[in-house]
Design a protein around this motif. Structure first.
Motif, PDB file in Angstrom:
ATOM      1  N   LEU A 129      53.873   6.109  47.935  1.00 39.26           N
ATOM      2  CA  LEU A 129      53.596   6.671  46.465  1.00 39.26           C
ATOM      3  C   LEU A 129      54.610   5.987  45.527  1.00 39.26           C
ATOM      4  N   MET A 130      55.800   5.724  45.942  1.00 41.21           N
ATOM      5  CA  MET A 130      56.776   4.964  45.375  1.00 41.21           C
ATOM      6  C   MET A 130      56.982   3.555  45.268  1.00 41.21           C
ATOM      7  N   HIS A 131      56.214   2.986  46.155  1.00 45.80           N
ATOM      8  CA  HIS A 131      56.295   1.530  46.162  1.00 45.80           C
ATOM      9  C   HIS A 131      55.221   0.826  45.258  1.00 45.80           C
ATOM     10  N   PRO A 132      55.771  -0.070  44.699  1.00 52.27           N
ATOM     11  CA  PRO A 132      55.174  -0.640  43.314  1.00 52.27           C
ATOM     12  C   PRO A 132      53.767  -1.294  43.622  1.00 52.27           C
ATOM     13  N   SER A 133      53.662  -1.779  44.854  1.00 53.38           N
ATOM     14  CA  SER A 133      52.293  -2.486  45.373  1.00 53.38           C
ATOM     15  C   SER A 133      51.060  -1.404  45.233  1.00 53.38           C
ATOM     16  N   SER A 182      56.640  19.895  13.034  1.00 53.99           N
ATOM     17  CA  SER A 182      56.108  19.790  14.350  1.00 53.99           C
ATOM     18  C   SER A 182      56.455  18.212  14.805  1.00 53.99           C
ATOM     19  N   LEU A 183      56.220  17.885  16.154  1.00 56.99           N
ATOM     20  CA  LEU A 183      56.501  16.599  16.484  1.00 56.99           C
ATOM     21  C   LEU A 183      55.028  15.921  16.802  1.00 56.99           C
ATOM     22  N   GLN A 184      55.271  14.501  16.946  1.00 59.97           N
ATOM     23  CA  GLN A 184      54.041  13.968  17.270  1.00 59.97           C
ATOM     24  C   GLN A 184      53.827  13.978  18.781  1.00 59.97           C
ATOM     25  N   GLN A 185      52.557  14.274  19.434  1.00 63.73           N
ATOM     26  CA  GLN A 185      52.465  14.272  20.803  1.00 63.73           C
ATOM     27  C   GLN A 185      51.673  13.109  21.145  1.00 63.73           C
ATOM     28  N   LEU A 186      52.091  12.404  22.245  1.00 63.21           N
ATOM     29  CA  LEU A 186      51.133  11.178  22.734  1.00 63.21           C
ATOM     30  C   LEU A 186      51.308  11.413  24.179  1.00 63.21           C
ATOM     31  N   GLU A 187      50.323  10.676  24.830  1.00 58.69           N
ATOM     32  CA  GLU A 187      50.090  10.706  26.376  1.00 58.69           C
ATOM     33  C   GLU A 187      50.212   9.230  26.638  1.00 58.69           C
ATOM     34  N   ILE A 188      51.161   8.726  28.001  1.00 55.33           N
ATOM     35  CA  ILE A 188      51.350   7.575  28.228  1.00 55.33           C
ATOM     36  C   ILE A 188      51.110   7.567  29.764  1.00 55.33           C
ATOM     37  N   THR A 189      50.432   6.597  30.101  1.00 55.06           N
ATOM     38  CA  THR A 189      50.331   6.481  31.496  1.00 55.06           C
ATOM     39  C   THR A 189      50.564   4.902  32.061  1.00 55.06           C
ATOM     40  N   ILE A 190      51.785   4.998  32.992  1.00 50.68           N
ATOM     41  CA  ILE A 190      52.056   3.745  33.476  1.00 50.68           C
ATOM     42  C   ILE A 190      51.933   3.798  35.067  1.00 50.68           C
ATOM     43  N   HIS A 191      52.145   2.616  35.795  1.00 48.92           N
ATOM     44  CA  HIS A 191      51.956   2.822  37.075  1.00 48.92           C
ATOM     45  C   HIS A 191      53.385   2.089  37.709  1.00 48.92           C
ATOM     46  N   GLU A 192      54.482   1.776  36.862  1.00 43.22           N
ATOM     47  CA  GLU A 192      55.654   1.155  37.454  1.00 43.22           C
ATOM     48  C   GLU A 192      56.524   2.558  37.455  1.00 43.22           C
ATOM     49  N   GLY A 193      57.607   2.357  38.351  1.00 43.44           N
ATOM     50  CA  GLY A 193      58.366   3.363  38.423  1.00 43.44           C
ATOM     51  C   GLY A 193      59.993   3.181  38.040  1.00 43.44           C
ATOM     52  N   ARG A 194      60.080   2.430  36.833  1.00 44.48           N
ATOM     53  CA  ARG A 194      61.437   2.110  36.585  1.00 44.48           C
ATOM     54  C   ARG A 194      62.206   3.180  36.310  1.00 44.48           C
ATOM     55  N   ASN A 195      63.671   3.174  36.171  1.00 48.62           N
ATOM     56  CA  ASN A 195      64.580   4.043  35.676  1.00 48.62           C
ATOM     57  C   ASN A 195      64.190   4.287  34.292  1.00 48.62           C
ATOM     58  N   ARG A 196      63.948   5.702  33.943  1.00 52.60           N
ATOM     59  CA  ARG A 196      63.916   5.893  32.569  1.00 52.60           C
ATOM     60  C   ARG A 196      63.059   5.153  31.585  1.00 52.60           C
ATOM     61  N   GLN A 197      61.802   4.863  32.430  1.00 47.92           N
ATOM     62  CA  GLN A 197      60.947   3.684  31.588  1.00 47.92           C
ATOM     63  C   GLN A 197      60.304   4.202  30.390  1.00 47.92           C
ATOM     64  N   VAL A 198      59.918   5.492  30.182  1.00 49.51           N
ATOM     65  CA  VAL A 198      59.184   5.935  29.164  1.00 49.51           C
ATOM     66  C   VAL A 198      60.246   6.096  27.956  1.00 49.51           C
ATOM     67  N   ARG A 199      61.211   6.574  28.281  1.00 49.18           N
ATOM     68  CA  ARG A 199      62.223   6.735  27.069  1.00 49.18           C
ATOM     69  C   ARG A 199      62.736   5.386  26.762  1.00 49.18           C
ATOM     70  N   ARG A 200      62.716   4.378  27.554  1.00 46.72           N
ATOM     71  CA  ARG A 200      63.183   3.138  27.403  1.00 46.72           C
ATOM     72  C   ARG A 200      62.217   2.568  26.441  1.00 46.72           C
ATOM     73  N   MET A 201      60.842   2.554  26.808  1.00 46.36           N
ATOM     74  CA  MET A 201      59.872   1.973  26.140  1.00 46.36           C
ATOM     75  C   MET A 201      59.675   2.473  24.454  1.00 46.36           C
ATOM     76  N   PHE A 202      59.924   3.947  24.443  1.00 46.08           N
ATOM     77  CA  PHE A 202      59.813   4.510  23.119  1.00 46.08           C
ATOM     78  C   PHE A 202      60.845   4.065  22.270  1.00 46.08           C
ATOM     79  N   ASP A 203      62.063   4.087  23.095  1.00 40.21           N
ATOM     80  CA  ASP A 203      63.391   3.548  22.108  1.00 40.21           C
ATOM     81  C   ASP A 203      63.094   2.317  21.780  1.00 40.21           C
ATOM     82  N   LYS A 204      62.528   1.528  22.447  1.00 39.42           N
ATOM     83  CA  LYS A 204      62.198   0.000  22.040  1.00 39.42           C
ATOM     84  C   LYS A 204      61.371  -0.084  20.786  1.00 39.42           C
ATOM     85  N   ILE A 205      60.244   0.876  20.710  1.00 42.74           N
ATOM     86  CA  ILE A 205      59.468   0.749  19.448  1.00 42.74           C
ATOM     87  C   ILE A 205      60.161   1.738  18.184  1.00 42.74           C
TER      88      ILE A 205
END
Ligand code: URA
Length: 248
Positions: A129-133, A182-205
């Protein structure tokens, strides 16, 4: 044989096989009498998997397998997902003290992230389950301040460049628009398991995450009857689906 969270301590496995007490098993390891897959082991930190070949004084030991158990936890914020914390913070296992089997979390959720966490003692399933492949999909509900413009959402969909490389394309869906207070709510689906990935992706934008909740892990969806801080055993069907998602 691995040096991480997954698996059972070598001395415990030797003790479970009925050869010696745990203390005596530790002594045997330190005395160099134990081999794992043909390699002499003298450190007490070693963890083993059911498929590892353990020999004591040259005699191969039959591993007694602990029954596999599978749980879902609705993790609250304020808990870490490692088994122990040098800083003394609460861990998700503190919420599951009634479970006697030696379970561990599959993957990690940040201290500040809530939501669906799978815990098991099934090392092979956890590993896959944790393996990226295997590319297991994870879906998160994200809250941000302001409305994310469609160009920024497109960037998430195409992949953004982080310090550890470009992210794979993500699926993104707007759930709500920001309205007063209120805040905006979004749903994001990823299949990688990098550290703090979602937070870093949203920081980036340019839209730092205010709240993050995992609502899906592979085929398993967090349902509203599993209240925050609660856990339950997975159903036979959920276990079957989860295993099938990684070809087990
Ligand atoms: N992405 C994050 O940034 N944090 C999590 O806890 C999980 C995914």
């Amino acid at each position: 044989m691995i040096e991480n969270n997954i698996g059972e301590r070598l001395q415990k496995v030797i003790a479970q096989a009925g050869i010696a007490s745990r203390r005596h098993a530790e002594q045997m390891i330190l005395e160099g009498r134990v081999q794992v897959n043909g390699k002499k082991i003298t450190s007490l930190g070693t963890k083993v998997q059911p498929e590892d070949k353990i020999a004591v004084d040259g005699r191969v030991l039959k591993q007694k397998k602990e029954e596999n158990v599978y749980f879902l936890l609705n993790k609250p914020t304020g808990y870490i997902t490692s088994a122990t914390d040098p800083r003394g913070r609460k861990t998700v296992l503190d919420l599951m003290k009634d479970v006697k089997a030696r379970i561990y979390p599959v993957g990690r959720l940040d201290y500040d992230t809530s939501g669906l966490l799978v815990l098991t003692n099934d090392g092979e399933l956890a590993h896959r389950l944790m393996h990226p492949s295997f590319g297991v999909e994870k879906t998160y509900r994200v809250s941000v301040k302001g409305n994310v413009p469609s160009e920024a959402i497109d960037r998430l969909r195409k992949g953004v460049i982080l310090e550890d490389g470009k992210t794979a394309p993500a699926k993104v869906r707007i759930l709500t628009r920001q309205s007063q207070g209120s805040l905006q709510q979004l749903e994001i689906t990823i299949h990688e398991g990098r550290n703090r990935q979602v937070r870093r992706m949203f920081d980036k934008i340019g839209f730092p995450v205010v709240a993050l909740e995992r609502i899906r892990f592979g085929p398993i969806i967090l349902s509203s009857d599993l209240k925050i801080g609660n856990y339950r055993a997975m159903t036979a069907n959920e276990i079957r689906l989860l295993k099938a998602s990684v070809k087990l």
